[in-house]
Design a protein around this motif. Sequence first.
Motif, PDB file in Angstrom:
ATOM      1  N   MET A  12       0.823  -1.270  -0.089  1.00 21.53           N
ATOM      2  CA  MET A  12      -0.155  -0.010   0.003  1.00 21.53           C
ATOM      3  C   MET A  12       0.977   1.357  -0.087  1.00 21.53           C
ATOM      4  O   MET A  12       0.727   2.155  -0.861  1.00 21.53           O
ATOM      5  CB  MET A  12      -0.893  -0.062   1.255  1.00 21.53           C
ATOM      6  CG  MET A  12      -2.120  -0.971   1.116  1.00 21.53           C
ATOM      7  SD  MET A  12      -3.315  -0.877   2.496  1.00 21.53           S
ATOM      8  CE  MET A  12      -2.205  -1.556   3.776  1.00 21.53           C
ATOM      9  N   ALA A  13       1.857   1.141   0.804  1.00 20.22           N
ATOM     10  CA  ALA A  13       2.809   2.534   0.791  1.00 20.22           C
ATOM     11  C   ALA A  13       3.345   2.665  -0.434  1.00 20.22           C
ATOM     12  O   ALA A  13       3.857   3.815  -0.985  1.00 20.22           O
ATOM     13  CB  ALA A  13       3.862   2.424   1.890  1.00 20.22           C
ATOM     14  N   ALA A  14       3.822   1.535  -1.041  1.00 21.64           N
ATOM     15  CA  ALA A  14       4.667   1.588  -2.527  1.00 21.64           C
ATOM     16  C   ALA A  14       3.575   2.232  -3.602  1.00 21.64           C
ATOM     17  O   ALA A  14       3.938   2.884  -4.370  1.00 21.64           O
ATOM     18  CB  ALA A  14       5.335   0.223  -2.556  1.00 21.64           C
ATOM     19  N   MET A  15       2.556   1.617  -3.601  1.00 19.37           N
ATOM     20  CA  MET A  15       1.340   1.998  -4.200  1.00 19.37           C
ATOM     21  C   MET A  15       1.004   3.712  -4.383  1.00 19.37           C
ATOM     22  O   MET A  15       0.838   4.187  -5.200  1.00 19.37           O
ATOM     23  CB  MET A  15       0.373   1.461  -4.405  1.00 19.37           C
ATOM     24  CG  MET A  15       0.317  -0.220  -5.048  1.00 19.37           C
ATOM     25  SD  MET A  15      -0.863  -1.274  -4.305  1.00 19.37           S
ATOM     26  CE  MET A  15      -2.327  -0.376  -5.224  1.00 19.37           C
ATOM     27  N   GLU A  16       1.097   4.043  -3.053  1.00 18.13           N
ATOM     28  CA  GLU A  16       1.012   5.419  -2.833  1.00 18.13           C
ATOM     29  C   GLU A  16       2.190   6.325  -3.335  1.00 18.13           C
ATOM     30  O   GLU A  16       1.948   7.362  -3.783  1.00 18.13           O
ATOM     31  CB  GLU A  16       0.716   5.872  -1.306  1.00 18.13           C
ATOM     32  CG  GLU A  16      -0.667   5.509  -0.947  1.00 18.13           C
ATOM     33  CD  GLU A  16      -1.599   6.152  -1.761  1.00 18.13           C
ATOM     34  OE1 GLU A  16      -1.736   7.135  -1.698  1.00 18.13           O
ATOM     35  OE2 GLU A  16      -2.502   5.141  -2.448  1.00 18.13           O
ATOM     36  N   ARG A  17       3.386   5.880  -3.089  1.00 18.81           N
ATOM     37  CA  ARG A  17       4.469   6.397  -3.716  1.00 18.81           C
ATOM     38  C   ARG A  17       4.630   6.674  -5.367  1.00 18.81           C
ATOM     39  O   ARG A  17       4.978   7.405  -5.971  1.00 18.81           O
ATOM     40  CB  ARG A  17       5.730   5.587  -3.128  1.00 18.81           C
ATOM     41  CG  ARG A  17       6.204   6.010  -1.580  1.00 18.81           C
ATOM     42  CD  ARG A  17       7.476   5.062  -1.390  1.00 18.81           C
ATOM     43  NE  ARG A  17       8.319   5.612  -2.211  1.00 18.81           N
ATOM     44  CZ  ARG A  17       9.686   4.897  -2.048  1.00 18.81           C
ATOM     45  NH1 ARG A  17       9.712   3.757  -1.338  1.00 18.81           N
ATOM     46  NH2 ARG A  17      10.690   5.280  -2.552  1.00 18.81           N
ATOM     47  N   SER A  18       3.949   5.498  -6.001  1.00 15.50           N
ATOM     48  CA  SER A  18       3.844   5.287  -7.331  1.00 15.50           C
ATOM     49  C   SER A  18       2.584   6.378  -7.881  1.00 15.50           C
ATOM     50  O   SER A  18       2.905   7.080  -8.900  1.00 15.50           O
ATOM     51  CB  SER A  18       3.233   4.004  -7.847  1.00 15.50           C
ATOM     52  OG  SER A  18       2.832   3.864  -9.145  1.00 15.50           O
ATOM     53  N   ALA A  19       1.796   6.493  -7.082  1.00 15.05           N
ATOM     54  CA  ALA A  19       0.637   7.613  -7.371  1.00 15.05           C
ATOM     55  C   ALA A  19       1.296   8.997  -7.294  1.00 15.05           C
ATOM     56  O   ALA A  19       0.999   9.837  -8.018  1.00 15.05           O
ATOM     57  CB  ALA A  19      -0.452   7.364  -6.385  1.00 15.05           C
ATOM     58  N   ALA A  20       1.992   9.241  -6.056  1.00 12.34           N
ATOM     59  CA  ALA A  20       2.921  10.393  -5.928  1.00 12.34           C
ATOM     60  C   ALA A  20       3.693  10.904  -7.043  1.00 12.34           C
ATOM     61  O   ALA A  20       3.898  11.839  -7.697  1.00 12.34           O
ATOM     62  CB  ALA A  20       3.640  10.465  -4.642  1.00 12.34           C
ATOM     63  N   ASN A  21       4.394   9.668  -7.650  1.00  5.73           N
ATOM     64  CA  ASN A  21       5.273   9.848  -8.601  1.00  5.73           C
ATOM     65  C   ASN A  21       4.513  10.129 -10.047  1.00  5.73           C
ATOM     66  O   ASN A  21       5.153  11.205 -10.755  1.00  5.73           O
ATOM     67  CB  ASN A  21       6.077   8.772  -8.985  1.00  5.73           C
ATOM     68  CG  ASN A  21       6.862   8.554 -10.248  1.00  5.73           C
ATOM     69  OD1 ASN A  21       8.036   9.353 -10.222  1.00  5.73           O
ATOM     70  ND2 ASN A  21       6.699   7.904 -11.261  1.00  5.73           N
ATOM     71  N   ARG A  22       3.429   9.539 -10.325  1.00  6.12           N
ATOM     72  CA  ARG A  22       2.615   9.980 -11.571  1.00  6.12           C
ATOM     73  C   ARG A  22       1.962  11.270 -11.385  1.00  6.12           C
ATOM     74  O   ARG A  22       2.067  12.084 -12.195  1.00  6.12           O
ATOM     75  CB  ARG A  22       1.705   8.757 -11.424  1.00  6.12           C
ATOM     76  CG  ARG A  22       0.429   9.029 -12.502  1.00  6.12           C
ATOM     77  CD  ARG A  22      -0.651   7.907 -12.480  1.00  6.12           C
ATOM     78  NE  ARG A  22      -1.315   8.068 -13.638  1.00  6.12           N
ATOM     79  CZ  ARG A  22      -2.537   7.350 -13.721  1.00  6.12           C
ATOM     80  NH1 ARG A  22      -2.933   6.608 -12.547  1.00  6.12           N
ATOM     81  NH2 ARG A  22      -3.565   7.613 -14.433  1.00  6.12           N
ATOM     82  N   GLY A  23       1.747  11.813 -10.219  1.00  2.00           N
ATOM     83  CA  GLY A  23       1.290  13.040 -10.131  1.00  2.00           C
ATOM     84  C   GLY A  23       2.330  14.161 -10.112  1.00  2.00           C
ATOM     85  O   GLY A  23       1.894  15.426 -10.328  1.00  2.00           O
ATOM     86  N   SER A  24       3.640  13.766  -9.883  1.00  2.00           N
ATOM     87  CA  SER A  24       4.554  14.855 -10.261  1.00  2.00           C
ATOM     88  C   SER A  24       5.110  15.121 -11.422  1.00  2.00           C
ATOM     89  O   SER A  24       6.049  15.849 -11.569  1.00  2.00           O
ATOM     90  CB  SER A  24       5.773  14.470  -9.154  1.00  2.00           C
ATOM     91  OG  SER A  24       6.198  13.401  -9.819  1.00  2.00           O
TER      92      SER A  24
END
Length: 459
Positions: free
Chosen positions: A314-326
Motif C-alpha cells: 500500500m505504501a509503495a502504491m501511494e509512492r507510485s501515485a505520487a510519482n505519477r502526480g509529479s
Amino acid sequence: MPARPPLARFPAALRRPLRLAGWLPLLWLAACGTVKYTVDDGRPVNEELLARLRHYGQAEQVVRPAIARSAELRDPECDPQWELPISVATSYGWDDATDRVAWVRALDVDERVTVVGAAPGVPLAPGDKIEAVAGYSRRDSAKMLLELAQRRDAGQPFELLLADGRQVRVQPFQVCRGYTRFAPVETPKVQDYHWLMSVHPLEVTQARLNGPEALWLVLWTQGVSEEGGARMKTFHYTKKIVGTLYDLATLVSGAKGVALAAEQAATVARNAAAAAISEALKQQLIQQASAAASAKLRSELGDAAQRVTRAQAMAAMERSAANRGSLSGVAWVASTVFDRADAWAWERMKRLGEDPVAAFTLHQKLLEKELPENAMVLDPERLAALEGIARAQGRGEAVTAALQGLTAEELLLDLSDMPLASAPPRFSYEDAAVRPVAAARPGLIETMLELPIESKDKP
C-alpha cells in the motif's frame, strides 16, 4: 627493353635510405590510425555505476527481442515507427578513465559503438564493435550514433562493418509508435512519457525482466502513445518539432551532447517534481500512508509476514501515485492515460499469445524491491481497473497469485483509510490554466527535441 625501376636510377648507396623514406608516410598513417581503446586493467571502479550498467545491459538483452516481437502485431490502427534489431552504447565522451573501465567490465563497451542487445536471428551479439555504418565511419561515436539513427528512420537495409572484419546486413522494421528507452546511467531517476517514446527510470531494469515482462513494458509504452498521442499533441500543439531526433538509446552511451542534454533535462525534472509536490511533503505523505497501513493491519488477524507485505504494497502504491502526480508538461498529459495504456497492452499481449498477467508479476517484483517510482508499478486506480479486466476474462486467480494472495479490493479498502489521495485528477484541456507551472515545464524528451542537432559531418 623494359623500363628501369625508379630507384635503379640512383646510386646503390642511396637506394636503401630512399626505400625507407618511401615507407615513412605509410608508417605515419598507420601510427595515426591506431586508436587505443579502454581495456579492463583490474582497477577498482564505482560499484554503483557498475551495477547500473549491468542492470541496463541485462534489460536491453531481453527488451530488444521484445521490441522485435511487438512488430508481429502489424496493427493497422497504429502510427508506425522504424526500429532496429539491435541496441548500442558507447563510453565515448566519458572523461573519467575509471568510469570507462566500468563500461568495459560491465558490458564490454569501449569508446566504439558497441552492441548491447540484439533480436533473435540477427548475427550480432553483445560486445560486437561497429566500425562503419553503411560505409560511414568516424572516431567520434556520437556522429556514428546519429548516422545509425538516420539509417533506422530511412527504413532500408544497410551494412554494418564490425571490428572483427565481418559485414552484417541490418534490416529496420516497423513497430507501433512509442520507443521504449531507459534513463542514462549517469541520471538514473529520469523518466518521461511522450507520444514519440517513453524513457523509463533505470530502477525498472533492477526487476530482472523476463520475456513476457519485457514485452509488457514495450507494449505498454506503445499504448501510452496510441491512447494518448492525440491528447498530448492537442495539449502541446504550439510545439514545433524540428531537426533530427537523436535515438534515445544513445542516452545511455554518455556521448557528450546527449549526456549534457540528459543532465539538463534531469535538472528540469527535479525542479518540476519539487514544484508539483515537494520532496519533503511527498516523503511525509508516504510515511503517513505507511504508518496508517501498519496501524490498521496490526488491528487485524492474519499472518505477520502478510501484514508487512500488505503495508509495504500500500505504501509503495501511494509512492507510485505520487510519482505519477509529479510529472509535468507532455508527461503530465500522458499520465492521464496510463490506465488506458494498461488495457491496450493487455489486449496486445493476448494477440501475441503471451500471458498479460506479466503486468502484475512485474508490478510485484518492483514492489518487493521497494522501487515504486516508475510507471510499471500500478497505483491503486490502475490496479483496480486492470484487475477488473483480468477477472472479467477469467484470470482473477492468476492475478491474485501474482500479487501473493492480495487483491485490489482488499488493498483499496485499506487505502481508503489512508491520508494520501492516490489517483491524479481526470484530464481536461482546461487543466492547463489551473496548473500553468506543470504545463509549462518541459520534460526530458521535449528538452532533447529543442536541442540544436550538430551535423554528423561537421569537423
